[in-house]
Design a protein around this motif. Sequence first.
Motif, mmCIF file in Angstrom:
data_model
loop_
_atom_site.group_PDB
_atom_site.id
_atom_site.type_symbol
_atom_site.label_atom_id
_atom_site.label_comp_id
_atom_site.label_asym_id
_atom_site.label_seq_id
_atom_site.Cartn_x
_atom_site.Cartn_y
_atom_site.Cartn_z
ATOM 1 N N ASP A 251 0.845 -1.195 0.000
ATOM 2 C CA ASP A 251 0.000 0.000 0.000
ATOM 3 C C ASP A 251 0.880 1.244 0.000
ATOM 4 O OD1 ASP A 251 -2.730 -1.056 0.123
ATOM 5 O OD2 ASP A 251 -2.057 -1.923 2.027
ATOM 6 N N VAL A 252 0.377 2.299 -0.601
ATOM 7 C CA VAL A 252 1.110 3.556 -0.738
ATOM 8 C C VAL A 252 0.386 4.642 0.057
ATOM 9 C CG1 VAL A 252 2.018 5.290 -2.339
ATOM 10 C CG2 VAL A 252 1.916 2.872 -3.024
ATOM 11 N N LEU A 259 -3.018 6.555 -0.710
ATOM 12 C CA LEU A 259 -3.033 6.943 -2.113
ATOM 13 C C LEU A 259 -3.440 5.802 -3.037
ATOM 14 C CD1 LEU A 259 0.264 9.045 -2.261
ATOM 15 C CD2 LEU A 259 -2.081 9.847 -1.842
ATOM 16 N N GLY A 260 -3.110 4.572 -2.634
ATOM 17 C CA GLY A 260 -3.400 3.438 -3.499
ATOM 18 C C GLY A 260 -2.453 2.288 -3.176
ATOM 19 N N GLU A 261 -2.102 1.543 -4.200
ATOM 20 C CA GLU A 261 -1.229 0.397 -3.977
ATOM 21 C C GLU A 261 -0.376 0.114 -5.207
ATOM 22 O OE1 GLU A 261 -4.245 -2.418 -3.035
ATOM 23 O OE2 GLU A 261 -4.506 -3.056 -5.125
ATOM 24 N N ASN A 262 0.755 -0.533 -4.974
ATOM 25 C CA ASN A 262 1.637 -0.988 -6.044
ATOM 26 C C ASN A 262 1.665 -2.509 -6.048
ATOM 27 O OD1 ASN A 262 2.311 1.685 -6.569
ATOM 28 N ND2 ASN A 262 4.214 1.603 -5.379
ATOM 29 N N SER A 263 1.712 -3.092 -7.222
ATOM 30 C CA SER A 263 1.844 -4.548 -7.332
ATOM 31 C C SER A 263 2.807 -4.867 -8.465
ATOM 32 C CB SER A 263 0.485 -5.210 -7.563
ATOM 33 O OG SER A 263 -0.122 -4.717 -8.751
ATOM 34 N N ILE A 264 3.616 -5.893 -8.248
ATOM 35 C CA ILE A 264 4.658 -6.249 -9.218
ATOM 36 C C ILE A 264 4.652 -7.758 -9.450
ATOM 37 C CG2 ILE A 264 7.126 -6.231 -9.729
ATOM 38 C CD1 ILE A 264 7.447 -3.905 -7.831
ATOM 39 N N ASP A 289 -1.492 1.403 -8.954
ATOM 40 C CA ASP A 289 -2.941 1.603 -8.842
ATOM 41 C C ASP A 289 -3.219 2.667 -7.794
ATOM 42 O OD1 ASP A 289 -3.540 -0.406 -10.710
ATOM 43 O OD2 ASP A 289 -3.332 -1.949 -9.158
ATOM 44 N N ARG A 290 -3.923 3.714 -8.216
ATOM 45 C CA ARG A 290 -4.213 4.826 -7.314
ATOM 46 C C ARG A 290 -5.714 4.983 -7.137
ATOM 47 N NH1 ARG A 290 0.050 3.628 -6.486
ATOM 48 N NH2 ARG A 290 2.008 4.785 -6.677
#
Length: 387
Positions: A251-252, A259-264, A289-290
């Motif tokens: 999560d960001v 703000l959202g999240e990052n996924s890799i 993803d925001r």
Amino acid sequence: MRIINQYIFALVALAVLFTSQTVSAAPAVTMADIKALEAQLEKLKALLLEQNKQPKTVHKTPQSTTIKPQQSTQTKSITETTIDVYATIRPTFGLIDEQTQSNWDIRDALSHSGFKVTHEFADGWAAELHGEWGIDLANEGNFGKSRRAYTAISTPYGRFGIGKQRPAQYLFIAEYVDIFNHSASPFAYDPESIFFVDNLLSYRLDKGPFTFVAVGQFDGNNGDNQTDLFNTGLSYDANGLHAAITYQHNDVYDKDLHLGENSIWASSFAYEFTDKFYGAVSYQDKDYDRINNTLSRQGHTFDLSLAYRLAKHYKLKTGIFDFSDGYHSNDANNQSFDGYNITLEWLPTPPLRVHLEYLNKSFDNQHDMQSISVGFRYDFKHQWQYQ
């Protein structure tokens, strides 16, 4: 024994006959009588010799059939402690051309030192303590911030660790392309990817050529009060081949604002073709993803690393890389770039590495950067083992 008695009796009888002939007037013994006695004596002697040739029977007292209680084969577990102390010093000196300015500078390629203690206290069980800190040669040579600080326990069911550690993302994706003498290597992986993670709970399981790793970051009130980061991966390593796939999610936040999240999703492949030639490639597909969908974007990282041994003490390395943060090329936030590097190494002795490197980065929305540098790397390690 009966034959011996007969033999003695015959001798006595013969002696009596001779004696009686001389001392008494009894009838004289004839030669026929003597011959008959001699024949009987020879017969007895032959029987005695035949008896002596036969094997003697030895009568032994029967051994007891009682079996002694078997002593216990279970021994006390042998404990073993291993202590490793190590350091690597990696200064560089070069000409750096960036932001339209050129300057000579002494920099550091991630010098650090540390220690590791492993105590095996039972079959398949071990406790581990690991501490590692950076050494900032680029400035005042300060003993810098921690890189690793954790304790772990290995069991027959896997290894559990708590503290600042390497995540699966680096262990499976970055490590195999991270072969250069530079603090920003791997160059595409570096800008927005993880290297060391604090407040980390980790699990690792090795089964033959397969290794499974799962980690989670739990940073108290920071983040979402739950898991701030989750990273897992599976790798296959055998016969010089490495192949891995990983997934990372976090999560960001901007302070308390979500703000959202990052996924890799990421994968890597590496192969040692011969004892002279090595190649590795890694790729990450990153979604930003925001909550405000207009700010969502998608980026990637690509790193290709090759190494070729020219001679016994010389090695040539080269890399090609491409980083995209998902912004449009005309966006002021755009930090995307691509580039390459070429490195020549001289390795006169295993602990010492001397390198000459040329690096070029071409940015989408910034001034390009290039540098040429020379550097040294000296590795030290000492190990103690005792029971």
